[in-house]
Motif scaffolding. Structure first.
Motif, PDB file in Angstrom:
ATOM      1  N   GLY A  27      15.229   4.805   1.934  1.00 55.08           N
ATOM      2  CA  GLY A  27      15.364   6.217   1.605  1.00 55.08           C
ATOM      3  C   GLY A  27      15.446   6.973   2.931  1.00 55.08           C
ATOM      4  O   GLY A  27      15.041   6.453   3.974  1.00 55.08           O
ATOM      5  N   ASP A  28      15.974   8.203   2.917  1.00 53.75           N
ATOM      6  CA  ASP A  28      16.062   8.919   4.200  1.00 53.75           C
ATOM      7  C   ASP A  28      14.664   9.234   4.723  1.00 53.75           C
ATOM      8  O   ASP A  28      14.387   9.131   5.930  1.00 53.75           O
ATOM      9  N   GLY A  29      13.756   9.565   3.807  1.00 45.76           N
ATOM     10  CA  GLY A  29      12.376   9.796   4.238  1.00 45.76           C
ATOM     11  C   GLY A  29      11.785   8.516   4.807  1.00 45.76           C
ATOM     12  O   GLY A  29      11.257   8.484   5.923  1.00 45.76           O
TER      13      GLY A  29
ATOM     14  N   ALA B 287       0.845  -1.200   0.000  1.00 44.57           N
ATOM     15  CA  ALA B 287       0.000   0.000   0.000  1.00 44.57           C
ATOM     16  C   ALA B 287       0.879   1.248   0.000  1.00 44.57           C
ATOM     17  O   ALA B 287       0.381   2.358   0.148  1.00 44.57           O
ATOM     18  N   SER B 288       2.188   1.034  -0.130  1.00 46.36           N
ATOM     19  CA  SER B 288       3.161   2.122  -0.022  1.00 46.36           C
ATOM     20  C   SER B 288       3.010   2.889   1.284  1.00 46.36           C
ATOM     21  O   SER B 288       3.218   4.091   1.331  1.00 46.36           O
ATOM     22  N   GLY B 289       2.633   2.178   2.327  1.00 50.60           N
ATOM     23  CA  GLY B 289       2.621   2.801   3.656  1.00 50.60           C
ATOM     24  C   GLY B 289       4.048   2.827   4.150  1.00 50.60           C
ATOM     25  O   GLY B 289       4.586   1.808   4.587  1.00 50.60           O
TER      26      GLY B 289
ATOM     27  N   GLN C 120      11.927  12.809  -2.758  1.00 48.93           N
ATOM     28  CA  GLN C 120      11.973  12.993  -4.211  1.00 48.93           C
ATOM     29  C   GLN C 120      10.684  12.538  -4.877  1.00 48.93           C
ATOM     30  O   GLN C 120      10.238  13.131  -5.850  1.00 48.93           O
ATOM     31  N   ALA C 121      10.073  11.486  -4.365  1.00 53.46           N
ATOM     32  CA  ALA C 121       8.844  10.975  -4.987  1.00 53.46           C
ATOM     33  C   ALA C 121       7.741  12.035  -4.938  1.00 53.46           C
ATOM     34  O   ALA C 121       6.950  12.170  -5.881  1.00 53.46           O
ATOM     35  N   VAL C 122       7.715  12.790  -3.856  1.00 52.94           N
ATOM     36  CA  VAL C 122       6.678  13.822  -3.722  1.00 52.94           C
ATOM     37  C   VAL C 122       6.993  14.981  -4.672  1.00 52.94           C
ATOM     38  O   VAL C 122       6.117  15.539  -5.332  1.00 52.94           O
TER      39      VAL C 122
HETATM   40  C1  TPP Z   1       2.990   6.644   5.618  1.00 51.80           C
HETATM   41  C2  TPP Z   1       3.267   7.397   4.352  1.00 51.80           C
HETATM   42  N1  TPP Z   1       3.278   8.751   4.391  1.00 51.80           N
HETATM   43  C3  TPP Z   1       3.539   9.457   3.265  1.00 51.80           C
HETATM   44  C4  TPP Z   1       3.764   8.830   2.081  1.00 51.80           C
HETATM   45  C5  TPP Z   1       3.968   9.628   0.795  1.00 51.80           C
HETATM   46  N2  TPP Z   1       5.313   9.442   0.246  1.00 51.80           N
HETATM   47  C6  TPP Z   1       5.548   8.605  -0.769  1.00 51.80           C
HETATM   48  S1  TPP Z   1       7.148   8.554  -1.215  1.00 51.80           S
HETATM   49  C7  TPP Z   1       7.560   9.700  -0.056  1.00 51.80           C
HETATM   50  C8  TPP Z   1       8.965  10.185   0.089  1.00 51.80           C
HETATM   51  C9  TPP Z   1       9.917   9.137   0.516  1.00 51.80           C
HETATM   52  O1  TPP Z   1      11.179   9.709   0.684  1.00 51.80           O
HETATM   53  P1  TPP Z   1      12.496   8.862   0.588  1.00 51.80           P
HETATM   54  O2  TPP Z   1      12.341   7.609   1.297  1.00 51.80           O
HETATM   55  O3  TPP Z   1      13.614   9.750   1.016  1.00 51.80           O
HETATM   56  O4  TPP Z   1      12.669   8.481  -0.948  1.00 51.80           O
HETATM   57  P2  TPP Z   1      12.783   9.445  -2.224  1.00 51.80           P
HETATM   58  O5  TPP Z   1      11.399   9.774  -2.617  1.00 51.80           O
HETATM   59  O6  TPP Z   1      13.573  10.653  -1.833  1.00 51.80           O
HETATM   60  O7  TPP Z   1      13.475   8.620  -3.244  1.00 51.80           O
HETATM   61  C10 TPP Z   1       6.444  10.087   0.664  1.00 51.80           C
HETATM   62  C11 TPP Z   1       6.499  11.063   1.757  1.00 51.80           C
HETATM   63  C12 TPP Z   1       3.689   7.421   2.074  1.00 51.80           C
HETATM   64  N3  TPP Z   1       3.834   6.708   0.957  1.00 51.80           N
HETATM   65  N4  TPP Z   1       3.467   6.740   3.232  1.00 51.80           N
END
Ligand code: TPP
Length: 578
Positions: A459-461, A432-434, A493-495
Motif C-alpha cells: 500500500g502507499d502508506g 503484529a501488523s507493524g 484507507q484502513a484508518v
Molecule cells: C507501524 C504502524 N503504524 C501505524 C499503523 C496503523 N495502520 C494500519 S493500516 C494503516 C494504513 C496503511 O495504508 P496503506 O498501506 O496505504 O493501505 P490502505 O489502508 O490505504 O489500504 C495504518 C497507518 C500500523 N499498523 N503500523
C-alpha cells in the motif's frame, strides 16, 4: 564428541565461527560504535576465508529484521540480526513484534555500551557510551522475546549461542535477544574449543494425546455443520496438503479469515472464502486452526452447543492478555502434524455420518461456485474502471507472474485473483501488523531463492513505513531484482474505515479528507526506485496496467534490475481494516 579448536581469536571471532557452524548463513545488520570488535572479526574472517555469517548492510533496522523474517520463511532456518545498542534495538522493535506474533525464530542481537569507563579493551571512548547506557537494555524487548541474556564471558559463549538457537526454534517458535558488551566481544583467547556438530537441538514438535485427538476426531467427524477457520496456518508449508486432504475427505468448508498466509488453494471446492460469519452461526463444530482471532465476537458467536476446538503450537495464544473465544478442546501441536493425525483418527467415527458428509460436499461446492461467480463479476466490472481498482491490479499481477512466483502482501492485493495452488506462495508476515514489513520480507525471500520471481506488493502508506530508500538500496547492493507494485490510493484507507466503523454518521464520515487519513501531495514513488538504479513507472489507467507490468517484468527478469510500478488506484472496498 567431535570438537573444533580455534587459536588466538577474540570472542567475536569465536562467536562468528560458532554461528556459521550452527548453520547461520547471514547477519542482517545495522552497525554502530559497539560493533568495532565484530567488524574486525568479520573483516578477519573475510580476509582469511573463514566460515562466518555473511554480513548484509541494511541502512535501516526495519529492513534487516524483516529480511530475517523473509529468509526464515523461505528456509525454515533461524536468522541472525544485530543492531546498535539501545537505539538500534528501538528501531528494530517493530520487526521484533511482527516476528514474535508470527512465531519467527530470530536471533535478535545488539551491542551493549561498553561497561567500563577506562579499563579493559573496548572500554568507553565516546560521549555516547555514557548517554546510550541503560539499566536494562534487554527490558525493551522482554515482552516479545522468549528468552534474553547479556553475554558475560567467553566460557559461556557456546552454551549461549546453542541455547538461543534451540529456544527460538522450539515450538512455539519466536525471537530471542542477546546483548553483546564491547569488552566481552573484544576478549582475546589463546584457544577456543567447541563441540561440532552441536549437541543441543530444538524440542521436537509436540503431538496431541491420544485421548484428546480421539475426542476432537469424534466431534468433527460426527458434526452436521463443521467448519475450519484459519488465517496463519498456511505459514507451515506442510499445512496446505494436509488441510486440503482432510477438508476434501470429510467435506469440511475452510474459511480463511483475514488470511495472512493461504492454507487451501484458491479454486478448491472446500475453499469457503474469507467471511466466517454464516459458518460460525450454523456450526455445531469449529476447528480453529493456527488462528488467534477466528471471528469477531461483536459480530457473531457460535451457538451454545457448538464445540470449538483449537489447534496450533500455542492454541491458547498465551501472549495475548485478553482472548475469550470458547475452547472446549485445545490441541498444542504443529498444525500439519495435528491435521494428519486428525485425518486418520476421523476415519472410524465418520463412517456413521457418511450420508451427511456427501451432502455437505455438494453444499460446499455450491458455496464455492457462488464465490467464484462473485469474484468473476467483480473483476469484469473492474476491468476498465477509473481510478484503477485493486481487483484489476491483483488480476494483472497474476497474469504476468511466473508459475513459481512468491508474492509478498502488504497491500490491498486481492488474493482470490492469484490462483494460489501451492504452500507459502503468498506471504503476509506482519503478524503484529507493524507496517513496514513487506519490503524486507520480499528481500529476504529473494536472497534465499535467487532464481524465483519475488513480487512485493505495498500500500502507499505501507511503502513509506518500509523506509523504501533502505529497502531499494539493499535490493541493489545484494542484486535482488524484485518487482514492486505500490497500490497508491493516496490514503490510509484502513484508518478511515476504522474511523467510520465507530462513528458511521460522524464528521469524519461526511468528509473524504478526514484528518490523518489521507495524503495530499502527489507522490512519485516510481522515482524512488531510480535512486538505487531501478526501473520505475507510474500507472493511472486500467488499460496501462498490463503493459506497464510487462515492461517491469522485463527489467526484473532480463535486465536483472528491481522495478517499481506506482499504481494510482481506488480504495479497496471489501478489505478488512488493520
Ligand atoms: C507501524 C504502524 N503504524 C501505524 C499503523 C496503523 N495502520 C494500519 S493500516 C494503516 C494504513 C496503511 O495504508 P496503506 O498501506 O496505504 O493501505 P490502505 O489502508 O490505504 O489500504 C495504518 C497507518 C500500523 N499498523 N503500523
Amino acid at each position: 564428541m567431535a570438537t573444533k579448536t580455534l587459536e588466538n581469536v577474540t570472542v567475536s571471532d569465536a562467536y562468528l565461527a560458532l554461528m556459521a557452524d550452527r548453520g547461520v548463513v547471514y547477519l542482517f545488520a545495522n552497525a554502530g560504535t559497539d560493533f568495532a570488535p565484530m567488524i574486525e572479526a568479520l573483516a578477519r574472517a573475510q580476509a582469511l576465508g573463514l566460515p562466518h555469517p555473511k554480513p548484509v548492510t541494511c541502512p535501516h533496522e526495519n529492513t534487516a529484521q524483516h529480511m530475517a523474517i523473509g529468509y526464515y520463511l523461505a528456509t525454515g532456518r533461524p536468522q541472525l540480526t544485530m543492531f546498535h545498542v539501545n537505539v538500534g534495538t528501538a528501531n528494530a522493535i517493530n520487526g521484533l513484534l511482527n516476528a514474535a506474533r508470527g512465531q519467527v525464530p530470530i536471533l535478535f542481537t545488539a551491542g551493549r555500551t561498553p561497561l567500563n569507563e577506562d579499563t579493559l579493551k573496548g572500554h568507553r571512548s565516546l560521549d555516547i557510551h555514557w548517554t546510550q547506557e541503560m539499566f536494562d537494555q534487554a527490558g525493551m524487548t522482554r515482552e516479545s522475546v522468549k528468552w534474553d541474556y547479556e553475554l558475560r564471558n567467553a566460557e559461556q559463549l557456546e552454551t549461549i549461542v546453542d541455547r538461543m538457537i534451540a529456544v527460538s526454534m522450539s515450538d512455539p517458535k519466536g525471537p530471542v535477544y542477546l546483548s553483546l558488551p564491547r569488552e566481552v566481544l573484544s576478549l582475546e583467547l589463546a584457544k577456543f574449543t567447541y563441540t561440532s556438530p552441536t549437541r543441543m537441538h530444538p524440542a521436537a514438535p509436540s503431538a496431541p494425546s491420544a485421548e484428546a485427538l480421539d475426542e476432537a476426531a469424534s466431534i468433527l467427524a460426527k458434526a452436521q455443520n463443521p467448519v475450519i477457520i484459519t488465517n496463519w496456518a498456511g505459514r507451515n508449508p506442510g499445512v496446505m496438503p494436509a488441510l486440503t486432504a482432510l477438508a476434501e475427505r470429510y467435506a469440511i468448508p475452510v474459511v480463511e479469515y483475514r488470511n495472512r498466509y493461504i492454507a487451501i488453494p484458491t479454486h478448491h471446492p472446500m475453499m469457503a472464502g474469507g467471511n466466517p460469519d454464516q459458518f460460525v452461526r450454523a456450526a455445531d463444530a469449529i476447528l480453529v486452526l493456527d488462528t488467534a482471532v477466528p471471528w469477531q465476537p461483536s459480530k457473531v458467536r457460535p451457538s451454545a452447543d457448538c464445540k470449538v476446538i483449537h489447534m496450533a503450537p500455542d492454541p491458547l495464544y498465551t501472549y495475548v492478555p485478553v482472548r475469550g473465544f470458547p475452547a472446549d478442546l485445545s490441541l498444542a501441536c504443529a498444525s500439519d502434524l495435528g491435521l494428519r493425525m486428525l485425518h486418520d483418527a476421523m476415519a472410524e467415527p465418520a463412517r456413521s455420518n457418511a450420508i451427511r458428509i456427501e451432502k455437505r460436499r455438494d453444499e460446499c461446492a455450491a458455496h464455492h461456485a457462488r464465490l467464484e461467480d462473485a469474484w468473476a463479476r467483480k473483476l469484469a466490472a473492474s476491468r476498465d474502471s477509473s481510478p484503477i481498482s485493486p481487483s484489476w491490479i491483483s488480476h494483472c499481477i497474476n497474469e504476468v507472474r511466473s508459475k513459481d512466483a512468491i508474492i509478498v502482501k502488504e497491500s490491498p492485493l486481492q488474493t482470490q485473483y492469484l490462483d494460489v495452488d501451492r504452500p507459502c506462495m503468498v506471504l503476509n508476515p506482519g503478524a503484529a501488523s507493524g507496517l513496514g514489513h513487506g519490503m524486507g520480507v520480499a528481500l529476504g525471500v529473494k536472497l534465499a531463492r535467487p532464481d524465483t520471481l519475488v513480487i512485493g506488493t505495498e500500500g502507499d502508506g505501507a511503502y513509506m513505513y518500509n523506509v523504501p530508500v533502505s529497502a531499494h538500496y539493499v535490493a541493489a547492493e545484494q542484486q535482488l531484482p524484485i518487482l514492486w507494485v505500490v497500490f497508491n490510493n493516496q490514503r490510509w484507507q484502513a484508518v478511515r474505515r476504522a474511523t467510520l466503523g465507530i462513528n458511521p454518521d460522524g464528521y469524519a464520515a461526511s468528509s473524504e479528507r478526514a484528518p490523518l487519513t489521507y495524503f495530499s501531495v502527489e507522490q512519485h514513488y516510481e522515482k524512488l526506485v531510480e535512486v538505487s538504479g531501478g526501473y520505475g513507472e507510474r500507472v493511472t489507467e486500467s488499460k496501462q496496467m498490463l503493459p506497464a507490468l510487462e515492461r517491469a517484468m522485463k527489467a526484473v527478469t532480463v535486465d536483472k534490475r528491481q522495478a517499481l510500478i506506482n499504481v494510482v488506484c481506488d480504495v479497496d472496498n471489501n478489505a478488512g481494516g488493520d
